[in-house]
Enzyme design. Sequence first.
Site, mmCIF file in Angstrom:
data_model
loop_
_atom_site.group_PDB
_atom_site.id
_atom_site.type_symbol
_atom_site.label_atom_id
_atom_site.label_comp_id
_atom_site.label_asym_id
_atom_site.label_seq_id
_atom_site.Cartn_x
_atom_site.Cartn_y
_atom_site.Cartn_z
ATOM 1 N N LYS A 12 0.807 -1.203 0.105
ATOM 2 C CA LYS A 12 -0.014 0.092 0.011
ATOM 3 C C LYS A 12 0.933 1.244 -0.058
ATOM 4 O O LYS A 12 2.100 1.310 0.627
ATOM 5 C CB LYS A 12 -0.784 -0.127 1.076
ATOM 6 C CG LYS A 12 -1.672 1.381 1.634
ATOM 7 C CD LYS A 12 -1.373 1.495 2.990
ATOM 8 C CE LYS A 12 -0.206 2.048 3.528
ATOM 9 N NZ LYS A 12 -0.133 2.689 4.917
ATOM 10 N N GLY A 106 2.317 -1.044 4.489
ATOM 11 C CA GLY A 106 1.086 -1.816 4.945
ATOM 12 C C GLY A 106 1.260 -3.375 4.936
ATOM 13 O O GLY A 106 0.487 -4.009 4.551
ATOM 14 N N SER A 109 -1.113 -5.471 6.992
ATOM 15 C CA SER A 109 -2.316 -5.404 6.789
ATOM 16 C C SER A 109 -2.681 -5.796 5.410
ATOM 17 O O SER A 109 -3.685 -6.552 5.275
ATOM 18 C CB SER A 109 -2.659 -3.834 6.349
ATOM 19 O OG SER A 109 -2.172 -3.095 7.585
ATOM 20 N N ASP A 142 -5.785 -0.349 8.448
ATOM 21 C CA ASP A 142 -5.428 -0.249 7.209
ATOM 22 C C ASP A 142 -5.881 -1.483 6.233
ATOM 23 O O ASP A 142 -6.016 -1.713 5.112
ATOM 24 C CB ASP A 142 -3.992 -0.085 6.752
ATOM 25 C CG ASP A 142 -3.446 1.401 6.979
ATOM 26 O OD1 ASP A 142 -4.144 2.313 7.024
ATOM 27 O OD2 ASP A 142 -2.091 1.426 7.073
HETATM 28 O O1 C5P Z 1 -4.689 0.209 13.166
HETATM 29 P P1 C5P Z 1 -3.373 -0.030 13.420
HETATM 30 O O2 C5P Z 1 -3.007 -1.206 14.364
HETATM 31 O O3 C5P Z 1 -2.950 -0.230 12.166
HETATM 32 O O4 C5P Z 1 -2.769 1.582 14.086
HETATM 33 C C1 C5P Z 1 -1.434 1.501 14.751
HETATM 34 C C2 C5P Z 1 -1.355 2.692 15.642
HETATM 35 O O5 C5P Z 1 -1.378 3.797 14.713
HETATM 36 C C3 C5P Z 1 -2.704 2.870 16.354
HETATM 37 O O6 C5P Z 1 -2.391 2.377 17.562
HETATM 38 C C4 C5P Z 1 -2.515 4.376 16.619
HETATM 39 O O7 C5P Z 1 -1.757 4.830 17.631
HETATM 40 C C5 C5P Z 1 -2.249 5.000 15.212
HETATM 41 N N1 C5P Z 1 -3.335 5.290 14.212
HETATM 42 C C6 C5P Z 1 -3.870 6.548 14.424
HETATM 43 N N2 C5P Z 1 -4.667 6.919 13.430
HETATM 44 C C7 C5P Z 1 -5.085 6.170 12.352
HETATM 45 C C8 C5P Z 1 -4.155 4.841 12.224
HETATM 46 C C9 C5P Z 1 -3.550 4.502 13.247
HETATM 47 O O8 C5P Z 1 -3.624 7.085 15.400
HETATM 48 N N3 C5P Z 1 -6.007 6.500 11.620
#
Ligand code: C5P
Length: 287
Positions: A12, A106, A109, A142
């Site tokens: 990604k 990504g 993901s 993601d």
């Molecule tokens: O959802 P994911 O586990 O990929 O996100 C990792 C971290 O990135 C989250 O715990 C958060 O701290 C941050 N994040 C965020 N806002 C988003 C996506 C991710 O703050 N839109």
Amino acid sequence: MSEHITIHAPAKVNLALHVTGQREDGYHLLDSLVAFTEVGDRVTVETSGHDAFTLSGRFAESLAGGGDNLVIRARDALRALMADPASTPPVRIHLEKNLPIASGIGGGSADAAATLRGLMSLWRIDLPSQVLDALALSLGADVPMCLRSRPLIARGIGEALEPVALPALPILLVNPMVPMSTPEIFRRLTIKANPPLPVGLLTELARPLQALIPLRNDLQGPAEALEPSIAQICRDLLRHDARIARMSGSGATCFGVFETQEACDRAAQGFTRGRPGWFVAATATRA
Ligand code: C5P
């Protein structure tokens, strides 16, 4: 004979990542133009007498021994959703890990999304799209966009997806092999309310190279402060004739978009020379 299905898990690339606000729960609100590349990981699922998970590929070692793999979490989450255990019999899953981990493109993901797709096909599961998207989102912000793997604009925390028309673009991915922590980079972002993507972007994308120039990745400043090589890579990409050079996600992978595949391949040779440990991939986005 065991049935096996192989699913491509494209990288990604956030061609733009504008951070426009922050929710009460700490997650950030995004306005991001995303494309997926020909280069990626590969997930193979097959029927088996017992559950198994194997790894190969350049970056297999960085995941070996990790019980909390997103592939395993995707398998278990899909199973937990199905009431009848007989409908989700044991599987062998193989992950060919070609993308660096914690690199802003990504990989984890994409692997989770490919696992969901592969297992739904193997287990003959048909889920309503809202249910599948909610399951994907529970695995990571993601993952729903990686289920699409087509050019799109992602809003919300990354779950509100709008497909966009974007032609295939020659793109060079360069990662200095410094892992970046996504929560850490978001934490270091001081200005949370930045301007969204321009209103006219959808029509401007008919001339993608021009349209991409004024866009940003708001996480690039905080990432560069932690890892100065990011700024240097972007300068070098421009020096190697990239029309646009920017960081993807929370880094440290940077990308250059080129006029032609030849220019992209030439730049890749320049980057590979003298930096044998780096991840350098000349590829194209998927239209
Ligand atoms: O959802 P994911 O586990 O990929 O996100 C990792 C971290 O990135 C989250 O715990 C958060 O701290 C941050 N994040 C965020 N806002 C988003 C996506 C991710 O703050 N839109």
